[in-house]
Design a protein around this motif. Structure first.
Motif, PDB file in Angstrom:
ATOM      1  N   UNK A  63       0.826  -1.211   0.000  1.00  0.00           N
ATOM      2  CA  UNK A  63       0.000   0.000   0.000  1.00  0.00           C
ATOM      3  C   UNK A  63       0.859   1.259   0.000  1.00  0.00           C
ATOM      4  N   UNK A  64       1.911   1.267   0.799  1.00  0.00           N
ATOM      5  CA  UNK A  64       2.768   2.456   0.865  1.00  0.00           C
ATOM      6  C   UNK A  64       3.486   2.689  -0.464  1.00  0.00           C
ATOM      7  N   UNK A  65       3.964   1.638  -1.098  1.00  0.00           N
ATOM      8  CA  UNK A  65       4.651   1.799  -2.391  1.00  0.00           C
ATOM      9  C   UNK A  65       3.687   2.359  -3.431  1.00  0.00           C
ATOM     10  N   UNK A 143      -7.068   1.354  12.004  1.00  0.00           N
ATOM     11  CA  UNK A 143      -7.153   2.813  11.887  1.00  0.00           C
ATOM     12  C   UNK A 143      -5.801   3.497  12.124  1.00  0.00           C
ATOM     13  N   UNK A 144      -4.821   2.765  12.648  1.00  0.00           N
ATOM     14  CA  UNK A 144      -3.480   3.324  12.819  1.00  0.00           C
ATOM     15  C   UNK A 144      -2.905   3.782  11.487  1.00  0.00           C
ATOM     16  N   UNK A 145      -3.276   3.070  10.425  1.00  0.00           N
ATOM     17  CA  UNK A 145      -2.636   3.262   9.122  1.00  0.00           C
ATOM     18  C   UNK A 145      -2.770   4.693   8.613  1.00  0.00           C
ATOM     19  N   UNK A 146      -3.929   5.315   8.812  1.00  0.00           N
ATOM     20  CA  UNK A 146      -4.177   6.621   8.197  1.00  0.00           C
ATOM     21  C   UNK A 146      -3.318   7.711   8.820  1.00  0.00           C
ATOM     22  N   UNK A 147      -3.219   7.743  10.142  1.00  0.00           N
ATOM     23  CA  UNK A 147      -2.363   8.744  10.778  1.00  0.00           C
ATOM     24  C   UNK A 147      -0.910   8.554  10.363  1.00  0.00           C
ATOM     25  N   UNK A 148      -0.471   7.299  10.337  1.00  0.00           N
ATOM     26  CA  UNK A 148       0.906   7.025   9.922  1.00  0.00           C
ATOM     27  C   UNK A 148       1.117   7.410   8.464  1.00  0.00           C
ATOM     28  N   UNK A 149       0.139   7.096   7.633  1.00  0.00           N
ATOM     29  CA  UNK A 149       0.198   7.401   6.207  1.00  0.00           C
ATOM     30  C   UNK A 149       0.272   8.907   5.972  1.00  0.00           C
ATOM     31  N   UNK A 151       1.150  11.186   8.140  1.00  0.00           N
ATOM     32  CA  UNK A 151       2.412  11.659   8.699  1.00  0.00           C
ATOM     33  C   UNK A 151       3.573  11.386   7.763  1.00  0.00           C
ATOM     34  N   UNK A 152       3.570  10.215   7.131  1.00  0.00           N
ATOM     35  CA  UNK A 152       4.632   9.863   6.190  1.00  0.00           C
ATOM     36  C   UNK A 152       4.611  10.785   4.971  1.00  0.00           C
ATOM     37  N   UNK A 153       3.414  11.078   4.473  1.00  0.00           N
ATOM     38  CA  UNK A 153       3.300  12.009   3.349  1.00  0.00           C
ATOM     39  C   UNK A 153       3.839  13.378   3.747  1.00  0.00           C
ATOM     40  N   UNK A 154       3.484  13.833   4.947  1.00  0.00           N
ATOM     41  CA  UNK A 154       3.937  15.150   5.405  1.00  0.00           C
ATOM     42  C   UNK A 154       5.457  15.215   5.475  1.00  0.00           C
ATOM     43  N   UNK A 155       6.084  14.129   5.936  1.00  0.00           N
ATOM     44  CA  UNK A 155       7.548  14.092   6.013  1.00  0.00           C
ATOM     45  C   UNK A 155       8.156  14.209   4.617  1.00  0.00           C
ATOM     46  N   UNK A 193       2.399  -0.480  14.532  1.00  0.00           N
ATOM     47  CA  UNK A 193       1.368   0.558  14.452  1.00  0.00           C
ATOM     48  C   UNK A 193       1.821   1.877  15.074  1.00  0.00           C
ATOM     49  N   UNK A 194       2.896   1.829  15.867  1.00  0.00           N
ATOM     50  CA  UNK A 194       3.423   3.062  16.462  1.00  0.00           C
ATOM     51  C   UNK A 194       4.752   3.464  15.833  1.00  0.00           C
ATOM     52  N   UNK A 195       5.114   2.824  14.734  1.00  0.00           N
ATOM     53  CA  UNK A 195       6.392   3.104  14.053  1.00  0.00           C
ATOM     54  C   UNK A 195       6.252   4.359  13.197  1.00  0.00           C
ATOM     55  N   UNK A 196       6.471   5.512  13.813  1.00  0.00           N
ATOM     56  CA  UNK A 196       6.209   6.791  13.155  1.00  0.00           C
ATOM     57  C   UNK A 196       7.039   6.960  11.885  1.00  0.00           C
TER      58      UNK A 196
END
Length: 360
Positions: A63-65, A143-149, A151-155, A193-196
């Motif tokens: 999904x991330x790729x 639901x963890x995925x969306x915040x991480x996703x 956050x990853x985009x923002x980085x 799920x907490x791997x920022x």
């Protein structure tokens, strides 16, 4: 000219096929009824459990790729703020909506217990209970995925100026590997799920794939299918081996963590194999582009709140079940969960005024 455009469009259709496969693996994975942190003692039972869990662990990285690939398609045509606003409307708002639905169903369960005269901690310590449930939804469910996703985009957008610098990729990969090593030393919480910073690399990898798409596509076409299948099988074997090693070490760490180094390699090779297989035409008829995110949002609510209403009266629990029994139950739960989730998303998409709640 039109032929070139059409050729590129057909090539990009692989995204829908891989999205569909990735969400299938995630729903199957979440449909398990294995005892939490309790593992079978006999080797044969452990192997069945491990094969079942590890086989589908490539979905999240896939999904991330894919998301990174799609970002690469827009990174030069959209400002960072405009892109984030679009993501907020299409991703974050539906996420918030279904969290509210999740909470309402949780409280409805406790209301039934209360009116039957049972003990209800939700009403005895309302604020602490509410906070615990919010943490549960965001950290322990899909639901963890969306915040991480997001956050990853923002980085990536913060480092937009250096996006195509390979030193950035090396740094992000090192961050991901840190979480792999942390499984053995537990310097910080080990849950993926907490791997920022654990998944930003795979988003970046998708961006790089988009930038060099023609070279990537040519390279994959030169690879023969059989060696690729063998390589995927080998990486799967080593991922299972690492899971069994963690399981038998006495550690309380999740042996099926997505960010195990062997699972990272297995996920990447699986992605290459799926890309090599290419677009699967019958999948397009299910319209994964408009259904995948909705299924992702809804499926865990069904697993957590609806399936217990079915399983409790039938007294179906993991206790006393063999690993083979639990595999059969897992696939039964998956079929029910996926079909109900897909049907709900399909019906919601038919109603223009509310289709935003399943996002894109």
């Amino acid at each position: 000219m039109s032929e070139t455009i059409q050729k590129q469009k057909v090539n990009y259709d692989f995204i829908d096929s891989l999205r569909f496969i990735a969400i299938i693996t995630i729903v199957i994975e979440h449909s398990y009824l294995w005892p939490s942190f309790v593992y079978f003692q006999t080797q044969s039972e452990q192997i069945i459990q491990t094969i079942t869990m590890v086989f589908f662990k490539f979905g999240t990285i896939t999904f991330y790729i894919l998301a990174g690939f799609l970002i690469g398609d827009k990174i030069h045509t959209t400002s960072s703020l405009t892109y984030l606003k679009r993501r907020f409307d299409g991703t974050f708002k539906p996420w918030l909506f279904w969290i509210v639905v999740f909470l309402v169903l949780i409280y409805a369960d406790f209301a039934v217990i209360y009116f039957k005269g049972g003990d209800v901690p939700a009403f005895e310590n309302p604020f602490s209970f509410f906070w615990e449930k919010i943490k549960y939804i965001i950290v322990e469910t899909s639901f963890w995925f969306i915040l991480n996703f997001l956050g990853s985009i923002s980085i990536l957008l913060v480092f937009r100026k250096f996006l195509y610098k390979y030193w950035l990729g090396v740094f992000l990969f090192a961050c991901s590997v840190f979480y792999s090593i942390n499984l053995y030393f537990e310097w910080i919480p080990t849950r993926h799920t907490t791997a920022i910073l654990g998944f930003v690399f795979y988003l970046w990898l998708g961006v790089i794939m988009h930038k060099n798409y023609s070279q990537f596509d040519s390279w994959i076409k030169r690879i023969r299918m059989l060696p690729l299948i063998i390589f995927v099988a080998l990486t799967f074997f080593f991922s299972c081996w690492e899971s069994l090693s963690i399981m038998n070490s006495g550690s309380t760490v999740d042996p099926y963590n997505t960010l195990k180094i062997t699972n990272i390699v297995y996920s990447l090779t699986s992605f290459l194999l799926l890309y090599k297989v290419g677009n699967i035409k019958w999948i397009n008829k299910l319209n994964p582009r408009s259904s995948t995110y909705g299924v992702h949002l809804i499926h865990y609510i069904i697993i957590a709140q609806i399936l217990p209403l079915i399983f409790r009266p039938l007294h179906i629990t993991p206790d006393g079940k063999s690993s083979f029994d639990l595999v059969l139950i897992q696939y039964g739960r998956f079929l029910f969960t996926y079909l109900v989730s897909y049907l709900l998303v399909y019906l919601i998409n038919k109603i223009e005024r509310i289709k935003w709640i399943v996002g894109q």
